[in-house]
Every structure is written in C-alpha cells, then in structure tokens.
Design an enzyme around this catalytic site. Structure first.
Site, PDB file in Angstrom:
ATOM      1  N   CYS A   2      14.560 -42.362  16.956  1.00  0.00           N
ATOM      2  CA  CYS A   2      15.852 -42.985  16.718  1.00  0.00           C
ATOM      3  C   CYS A   2      15.625 -44.427  16.283  1.00  0.00           C
ATOM      4  O   CYS A   2      14.551 -44.976  16.421  1.00  0.00           O
ATOM      5  CB  CYS A   2      16.685 -42.965  17.994  1.00  0.00           C
ATOM      6  SG  CYS A   2      16.941 -41.332  18.670  1.00  0.00           S
ATOM      7  N   ARG A  27      13.017 -43.662   9.114  1.00  0.00           N
ATOM      8  CA  ARG A  27      12.563 -43.094  10.386  1.00  0.00           C
ATOM      9  C   ARG A  27      13.034 -41.664  10.578  1.00  0.00           C
ATOM     10  O   ARG A  27      12.620 -40.980  11.505  1.00  0.00           O
ATOM     11  CB  ARG A  27      13.057 -43.951  11.559  1.00  0.00           C
ATOM     12  CG  ARG A  27      12.517 -45.368  11.581  1.00  0.00           C
ATOM     13  CD  ARG A  27      13.336 -46.276  12.511  1.00  0.00           C
ATOM     14  NE  ARG A  27      13.159 -45.974  13.907  1.00  0.00           N
ATOM     15  CZ  ARG A  27      12.214 -46.535  14.685  1.00  0.00           C
ATOM     16  NH1 ARG A  27      11.363 -47.387  14.149  1.00  0.00           N
ATOM     17  NH2 ARG A  27      12.112 -46.229  15.957  1.00  0.00           N
ATOM     18  N   TRP A  75      17.494 -39.375  15.969  1.00  0.00           N
ATOM     19  CA  TRP A  75      16.558 -38.277  15.694  1.00  0.00           C
ATOM     20  C   TRP A  75      16.606 -37.424  16.963  1.00  0.00           C
ATOM     21  O   TRP A  75      16.066 -37.811  17.996  1.00  0.00           O
ATOM     22  CB  TRP A  75      15.169 -38.818  15.422  1.00  0.00           C
ATOM     23  CG  TRP A  75      14.104 -37.768  15.327  1.00  0.00           C
ATOM     24  CD1 TRP A  75      13.315 -37.292  16.341  1.00  0.00           C
ATOM     25  CD2 TRP A  75      13.711 -37.022  14.163  1.00  0.00           C
ATOM     26  NE1 TRP A  75      12.470 -36.327  15.889  1.00  0.00           N
ATOM     27  CE2 TRP A  75      12.682 -36.141  14.555  1.00  0.00           C
ATOM     28  CE3 TRP A  75      14.106 -37.020  12.843  1.00  0.00           C
ATOM     29  CZ2 TRP A  75      12.048 -35.262  13.671  1.00  0.00           C
ATOM     30  CZ3 TRP A  75      13.481 -36.163  11.954  1.00  0.00           C
ATOM     31  CH2 TRP A  75      12.476 -35.293  12.365  1.00  0.00           C
ATOM     32  N   ASN A  99      16.756 -45.596  22.072  1.00  0.00           N
ATOM     33  CA  ASN A  99      15.643 -44.883  21.441  1.00  0.00           C
ATOM     34  C   ASN A  99      14.639 -44.599  22.543  1.00  0.00           C
ATOM     35  O   ASN A  99      14.178 -45.527  23.211  1.00  0.00           O
ATOM     36  CB  ASN A  99      14.996 -45.734  20.335  1.00  0.00           C
ATOM     37  CG  ASN A  99      13.759 -45.044  19.762  1.00  0.00           C
ATOM     38  OD1 ASN A  99      13.691 -43.811  19.738  1.00  0.00           O
ATOM     39  ND2 ASN A  99      12.777 -45.820  19.339  1.00  0.00           N
ATOM     40  N   GLY A 100      14.322 -43.315  22.745  1.00  0.00           N
ATOM     41  CA  GLY A 100      13.338 -42.957  23.768  1.00  0.00           C
ATOM     42  C   GLY A 100      13.720 -41.654  24.443  1.00  0.00           C
ATOM     43  O   GLY A 100      14.598 -40.932  23.993  1.00  0.00           O
ATOM     44  N   GLU A 484      -9.103 -27.747  10.017  1.00  0.00           N
ATOM     45  CA  GLU A 484      -8.080 -28.784   9.831  1.00  0.00           C
ATOM     46  C   GLU A 484      -8.681 -30.011   9.143  1.00  0.00           C
ATOM     47  O   GLU A 484      -8.084 -30.586   8.244  1.00  0.00           O
ATOM     48  CB  GLU A 484      -7.454 -29.147  11.175  1.00  0.00           C
ATOM     49  CG  GLU A 484      -6.464 -30.278  11.148  1.00  0.00           C
ATOM     50  CD  GLU A 484      -5.299 -30.080  10.186  1.00  0.00           C
ATOM     51  OE1 GLU A 484      -5.104 -28.952   9.689  1.00  0.00           O
ATOM     52  OE2 GLU A 484      -4.599 -31.066   9.888  1.00  0.00           O
ATOM     53  N   LYS A 488      -7.485 -31.530   5.531  1.00  0.00           N
ATOM     54  CA  LYS A 488      -7.112 -32.940   5.357  1.00  0.00           C
ATOM     55  C   LYS A 488      -7.887 -33.557   4.199  1.00  0.00           C
ATOM     56  O   LYS A 488      -7.324 -34.245   3.349  1.00  0.00           O
ATOM     57  CB  LYS A 488      -7.386 -33.703   6.661  1.00  0.00           C
ATOM     58  CG  LYS A 488      -6.401 -33.404   7.761  1.00  0.00           C
ATOM     59  CD  LYS A 488      -5.118 -34.146   7.543  1.00  0.00           C
ATOM     60  CE  LYS A 488      -3.810 -33.423   7.666  1.00  0.00           C
ATOM     61  NZ  LYS A 488      -3.605 -32.079   7.676  1.00  0.00           N
ATOM     62  N   GLU A 491      -6.613 -32.069   0.827  1.00  0.00           N
ATOM     63  CA  GLU A 491      -5.251 -32.402   0.371  1.00  0.00           C
ATOM     64  C   GLU A 491      -5.051 -33.903   0.167  1.00  0.00           C
ATOM     65  O   GLU A 491      -4.148 -34.301  -0.555  1.00  0.00           O
ATOM     66  CB  GLU A 491      -4.204 -31.840   1.325  1.00  0.00           C
ATOM     67  CG  GLU A 491      -4.206 -32.384   2.731  1.00  0.00           C
ATOM     68  CD  GLU A 491      -3.064 -31.798   3.568  1.00  0.00           C
ATOM     69  OE1 GLU A 491      -2.051 -31.366   3.006  1.00  0.00           O
ATOM     70  OE2 GLU A 491      -3.195 -31.790   4.799  1.00  0.00           O
ATOM     71  N   HIS A 507     -25.363 -16.915   6.641  1.00  0.00           N
ATOM     72  CA  HIS A 507     -24.968 -15.675   5.955  1.00  0.00           C
ATOM     73  C   HIS A 507     -24.407 -15.957   4.572  1.00  0.00           C
ATOM     74  O   HIS A 507     -23.550 -15.224   4.087  1.00  0.00           O
ATOM     75  CB  HIS A 507     -23.947 -14.919   6.819  1.00  0.00           C
ATOM     76  CG  HIS A 507     -24.483 -14.564   8.162  1.00  0.00           C
ATOM     77  ND1 HIS A 507     -25.397 -13.556   8.361  1.00  0.00           N
ATOM     78  CD2 HIS A 507     -24.297 -15.151   9.375  1.00  0.00           C
ATOM     79  CE1 HIS A 507     -25.721 -13.497   9.650  1.00  0.00           C
ATOM     80  NE2 HIS A 507     -25.062 -14.455  10.295  1.00  0.00           N
ATOM     81  N   LYS A 606       6.197 -31.887   1.388  1.00  0.00           N
ATOM     82  CA  LYS A 606       6.132 -32.020   2.841  1.00  0.00           C
ATOM     83  C   LYS A 606       6.564 -30.713   3.518  1.00  0.00           C
ATOM     84  O   LYS A 606       6.017 -30.311   4.516  1.00  0.00           O
ATOM     85  CB  LYS A 606       7.025 -33.164   3.331  1.00  0.00           C
ATOM     86  CG  LYS A 606       6.990 -33.375   4.849  1.00  0.00           C
ATOM     87  CD  LYS A 606       5.577 -33.656   5.343  1.00  0.00           C
ATOM     88  CE  LYS A 606       5.489 -33.676   6.854  1.00  0.00           C
ATOM     89  NZ  LYS A 606       4.076 -33.714   7.333  1.00  0.00           N
TER      90      LYS A 606
HETATM   91  C1  AGP Z   1      -0.671 -29.965   6.257  1.00  0.00           C
HETATM   92  O1  AGP Z   1      -1.198 -31.280   6.168  1.00  0.00           O
HETATM   93  C2  AGP Z   1       0.214 -29.611   5.102  1.00  0.00           C
HETATM   94  N1  AGP Z   1       1.215 -30.597   4.911  1.00  0.00           N
HETATM   95  C3  AGP Z   1       0.729 -28.190   5.152  1.00  0.00           C
HETATM   96  O2  AGP Z   1      -0.390 -27.337   5.284  1.00  0.00           O
HETATM   97  C4  AGP Z   1       1.718 -27.849   6.301  1.00  0.00           C
HETATM   98  O3  AGP Z   1       1.043 -27.887   7.523  1.00  0.00           O
HETATM   99  C5  AGP Z   1       2.271 -26.440   6.062  1.00  0.00           C
HETATM  100  O4  AGP Z   1       2.968 -26.434   4.835  1.00  0.00           O
HETATM  101  C6  AGP Z   1       3.175 -25.951   7.188  1.00  0.00           C
HETATM  102  O5  AGP Z   1       4.286 -26.795   7.287  1.00  0.00           O
HETATM  103  P1  AGP Z   1       5.227 -26.626   8.575  1.00  0.00           P
HETATM  104  O6  AGP Z   1       4.400 -26.954   9.771  1.00  0.00           O
HETATM  105  O7  AGP Z   1       6.356 -27.593   8.352  1.00  0.00           O
HETATM  106  O8  AGP Z   1       5.701 -25.208   8.625  1.00  0.00           O
END
Ligand code: AGP
Length: 611
Positions: A2, A27, A75, A99-100, A484, A488, A491, A507, A606
């Site tokens: 928030c 935010r 939020w 906020n909190g 992961e 990172k 991407e 293998h 996103k």
């Molecule tokens: C991860 O860094 C990416 N932005 C992407 O893989 C993301 O995790 C994926 O699209 C899933 O998104 P969600 O968690 O909003 O479902």
C-alpha cells in the site's frame, strides 16, 4: 504494498494528496481513497475500488478548500479489493490510512466488538481506527497519546497516518517495519510511504525509524519515540529524479525487489505460524484438517519460475508429509490426460494469478472434480477467485518481469503447507515443527546476510560469465534452484544457460565443457555434498570454470572451485530460499553489464495471459 500520504500546508490538500497518490501508483494497487477536513472541521472520506482517477468524480462538485488531508493506495492483503475495504478507514472522528500487516488483528477485533465497536470491513487496518478511538474517547489526551497507547496493543508491521475531528489541522504518523518518511516544505509538511509521493514539492526528508512518531501541524513537526521522548533527526536532501525515486534509489525494479525479499518473506510469514507450539494457521490456506488428512496425492502445476517453486515444493511436501506429489508444466498438464480424483489436491502456483496456461490447467482440474488451491500474489486475480482455496504470498507488487521476491515467498508458502500437512499426517512431531518454524523465522535475516555480499557476487559474475553459454548444476531439492538460476540468466542477460541434475552431466551435457566454460554448482554442505564435489571434479578435469555456491564455513570448497559464494547454513528444506539469491544477483549484474533491459527483457511479458 500500500501507499500512504499525508499533507498539511498552504496548498489545497486534496490536490496535493491526489497528485501524491498518482506518484505512488508504481507500487501497484486495487483501490484508493482520501480523507480531508471540511470547512466545518468534520472529516470527509472519499474512496473507491479501482484507480485514483475514479476518485475525481467524487470530488468534482468542487475540490474542497482544505489544508489537511491523508490518502491511500491499497494493495489488498486482508479482504478483497472493494470500496468498504479501501482506506481511509474511520471510527467516529478518527480517520486512518495504513501500510502493513497487523498480526493480532483477529484477537483485537473480537475484543473491540465486545466493547461495542461495529466493523464494516474485512481489513486488519480497521482495528487500529477503533483502538485509537477507544483511547481518544476514554481519556482527555491528544491524538498522539491515543496513538501511542493503541500501538502498544498492536503486533505486526505498520506505517500509519491518522487524523481526528477533535484536533483539526493535525496529522500523526508512526511506523514499525513499514517505511515512513517526512517531507519538509516551505510552510508545508508531508508524511508518506515513499519519497516519490512528495518529491515534486520537497527534496528535504526525514526518515523515521521503527517506533518513531511524527506529529504534524501547520506550525511545524515534532518527532518522538513511541514512549514520548522528543528526537532531533537529521534532514536528508534527496538528489534522485522521480524515476529513481520510484525504484527507491535502486537502479532497477528487479534489484529493488531482490533486496525487498527479507521484508516480503517476513510479511508472508507474519500471522501464519506459532513457533512456540509448532502450529500453522491453516485457515490462511482456507483448507480444513479433515479434508487434508484424506489427501492421497497432490499435483502442483505452474509455469516458469513458479514451476521451479513447484518442484521445490515437491521435495518439501514429500519429505515432511509423505504424500506423493506430481509436478507439471501448466501448458502440458491437461493434454496428458492426468489421473485426478476426489482424494487429489491440485495446487496452482502463480504470481500474477492471470497466466493463461495455469488458469486452463486449474479449470481442467476443477472440471475433473478436484479441489484447487492457488498460491498467488495478487488478491482478486482470476486464479485466486476461481480456486477453492488460496494462500496469498505477500511479496507486494512485483514490477520487474523477472520473478524474484514472488519466488522466495512461494517457497515460504509451500514450506508452511508441507509442515501443516506433515503435522496432520502425524509425520512431523510438534518438536520437529517448532524447529522447522524457528528455522523459517531466521530466513529474512539470513537473506539480508546474502544480500550484504552483493558487491562480491557482482565481481564474480563479471569475471566468470564471459561465454555465451553456461551450465547450472544442483542435486536434490537444489536442482530446481539451478533451473531457476539458469532461467534468470537466460531471461535477463540473453546468455544461454541450462540447468541439469549434477549427476546427469556424464550422460551427455559434459560434452559442452571446454576451457573456461562457466559451470555454476549449488554445493551446500549437505548429505549430497561429496557427490557434488565429484561432479565438480569432472568439470575441472576438462578445464571448466567452476562457480560454487555453498554454505558458510565450508572453506575447503576453494580447493575445487575458481569462485565461491557463501550463504548462511539452514535446514536443507529452507536452504533453497537462500541459495537462489546469489543466482538472482548474478543474472542481474550480468544483464546490466551486457546493457540489457533488466526490468523489461526483450520478448517477455510480466504476465503471459495467452496460451
Ligand atoms: C520468471 O522470471 C518469468 N517472469 C516467468 O517465467 C513467470 O514466472 C511465468 O510466466 C509464470 O508467471 P506467474 O507466476 O504469474 O503465473
């Protein structure tokens, strides 16, 4: 998170507040509101679900001529996005924005209801209004004293701004574990969650620390501790431009969100566990012990980073609850004719709650008669509305496309669920649960420790990843962390990175290794450590460059690695939360080094709302 703002001064307070709220929009929020003194010294409240612009029609008859006001962008954490849950909240003549997260709000709410207070919202915030009103109406004390007394009853995180009809022209602000800054203008004063709210009016700020209070009137400000001791605070001059200010001084949202993880993890934990008894608040998962005790199988389905969290969750749940777990990529799940049933629980993990592939998988599971739980970061999102049960991570809005704080808070949610299910299935004893929860409670500080090593991690990143390809290797629960880390790097820096179980190298993939080929190993001193060391030696014998992420005290790793990054020791089931942080920072620093748009990487969105 928030956003709150308060203003006292010569300008029109409503105009200043609305402007400030718009500067807090970054935010993320789902509702907004404003409260201001009218010319008869009453307080008017205008609030709405939706955007700040939706407030204007509520004020259009005329922007009130007023010089004291507070505002809020919400939020949602407790209670869905709605007008009645929007701030400001009020109790008679007391009006407040917050906020909190209040940890003991349910207990306080029961006590206040017994004293005759009627609650009109689902929020934790409302208890603060009634509590302050209780003290303010019971004693002939100034607003700041009523606030002091009320805060002594509150447990949790808060940054608040409060006004009272008994004292027009006064705003009281106080904080604990949520940020609050004071802006000093020429005969005007501001209090806000973040600098951007008033940066266009003043660059002179005072940062409040925990348990510090500001009392603002048109004649000036007083800052004190919660016990009333007056403080003299340094005034800082801010040189940021507004864009930098939205990032809290960080160069990118991604870096800001990596550094927000201690707070995000602490918020996700707050109010959901009792370390002294080893109990988990299952109602936070909206599932009952009676239902869970009959579960014979769990499917966890997600995409991308959330899928990696699902893979870690498999290890946690199978280890602690001894219930079989199948993990699926959402876009694959419904096309393989999965064997679901009534004794099956389907868990969808999704930060945004809007990922089309995950929504489709979740709907497929429901059609097959399976109960669905969503682990989600956005209250009111499609996934959370369509699920039978929801566990909300509380990482706050994640602006950077690369998911970081959402991932670590997803792991927290899965860990809490695994303990709760382990207790129901009598696999985890009360003592074991208490120990596991005490381990979890130490994680925010341990993440801070890792973050404090950022400059060393940046140096290693720049020296080691000079090829256009790399390998990330791990074993067991840390293999999904390798995945992961590789995602990172891919991407954010557009370097091809591939993750593999460390034991699988021989293998085939080891054919990739040549001189100086970067291979990152997750090598914590755990029961698989010796195996990982032998995998490291396989790479070294082929002149690969070894970057090892290990646990503190494991100094002999330097005999095998070119670079070593250390994280604090922790229980193997929560250690992944620490191990991923250096990998996030490596990807970030290399992305910046390569001139990539780390907050908005090419080709990515996103939230992927198309299948
Ligand atoms: C991860 O860094 C990416 N932005 C992407 O893989 C993301 O995790 C994926 O699209 C899933 O998104 P969600 O968690 O909003 O479902």
């Amino acid at each position: 998170m928030c956003g709150i703002i308060g203003y006292i001064g010569k300008s029109n307070a409503v105009t200043v507040i609305l402007d400030g709220l718009k500067r807090l929009e970054y935010r993320g929020y789902d509702s907004a509101g404003i409260a201001f003194f009218t010319d008869n010294n009453r307080i008017a409240v205008r609030r709405c679900k939706g955007k700040i612009n939706d407030l204007y029609p509520m004020l259009m008859q005329q922007i009130p001529q007023t010089h004291t006001a507070i505002g809020h962008t919400r939020w949602a954490t407790h209670g869905r996005p709605s007008e009645e849950n929007a701030h400001p909240h009020r109790s008679n003549g007391i009006v407040l924005v917050h906020n909190g997260i209040i940890e003991n709000y349910l207990q306080l709410k029961k006590e206040l209801e017994k004293e005759g207070y009627n609650f009109t919202s689902e929020t934790d915030t409302e208890v603060m209004c009634h509590l302050i009103h209780k003290y303010s109406s019971s004693y002939d004390i100034p607003l700041e004293e009523a606030v002091r007394r009320a805060m002594k009853d509150i447990r949790g995180a808060y940054a608040i701004a409060v006004m009272s009809e008994k004292e027009p022209g006064k705003i009281v602000g106080v904080r604990r574990d949520s940020p609050l800054v004071v802006g000093l203008g020429d005969g005007e004063f501001f209090v806000a969650s973040d600098i951007p709210a008033f940066l266009s009016y003043s660059r002179d700020v005072i940062f409040l620390n925990d348990d510090e209070m500001v009392v603002m009137t048109d004649s000036g400000i007083t800052i004190s501790t919660l016990d009333g001791t007056t403080l003299q605070k340094d005034v800082m001059s801010i040189s940021w431009n507004s864009s930098m200010a939205e990032k809290g001084g960080y160069r990118h949202f991604m870096l800001k969100e990596i550094f927000e993880q201690p707070r995000a993890i602490a918020d996700t934990i707050t109010g959901r566990l009792h370390p002294e008894t080893g109990e988990i608040n299952l109602e936070e998962f909206h599932l009952t012990p009676d239902y869970l005790k009959d579960i014979k199988k769990i499917f966890i389905v997600a995409c991308g980073t959330s899928w990696h969290a699902a893979m870690v969750g498999k290890y946690m749940i199978e280890e602690l609850a001894r219930v079989p777990v199948e993990v699926d990529i959402a876009s694959e799940f419904r096309y393989r004719n999965p064997l679901l049933g009534s004794k099956t629980l389907f868990i969808a993990i999704t930060q945004s709650g809007e990922t089309a592939d995950t929504l489709a998988a979740q709907r497929h599971a429901k059609q097959l008669g399976t109960k669905v739980m969503s682990i989600c970061n956005v209250i009111g999102s499609t996934a959370s509305r369509e699920a039978d049960a929801v566990f909300y991570t509380r990482s706050g809005p994640e602006i950077g496309v690369a998911s970081t704080k959402a991932f670590t808070t997803q792991l927290v949610g899965l860990f809490l669920f695994a303990i709760a299910l382990g207790r129901i299935n009598n696999v985890v004893s009360k003592e074991q649960a208490k120990k596991l929860l005490s381990e979890l409670l130490m994680i925010p500080d341990k993440v801070e420790t890792v973050l404090s090593n950022d400059s060393e991690i940046e140096k290693i990143a720049k020296e080691s990843f000079k090829k256009d390809s790399s390998l990330y290797l791990g074993r067991g629960i840390n293999y999904p962390i390798a995945m992961e880390g590789a995602l990172k790097l891919k991407e954010i820096s557009y370097i091809h990175a591939e993750a593999y179980p460390a034991g699988e190298m021989k293998h085939g993939p080891i054919a990739l290794v040549e001189e100086d080929f970067p291979v990152l190993f997750l090598a914590p001193k755990d029961r698989l450590y010796e195996k990982v060391i032998s995998n490291i030696q396989e790479i070294r014998s082929r002149s690969g460059k070894i970057i090892a992420v290990t646990t503190e005290g494991n100094t002999n790793i330097t005999d095998f690695s070119d670079y070593s990054i250390y994280v604090p020791e922790a229980d193997p089931l929560v250690l992944p939360i620490l191990l991923v942080v250096p990998l996030q920072l490596i990807a970030y620093h290399i992305g910046v080094l390569r001139g990539c748009d780390v907050d908005q990487p090419r080709n990515l969105a996103k939230s992927v709302t198309v299948e």
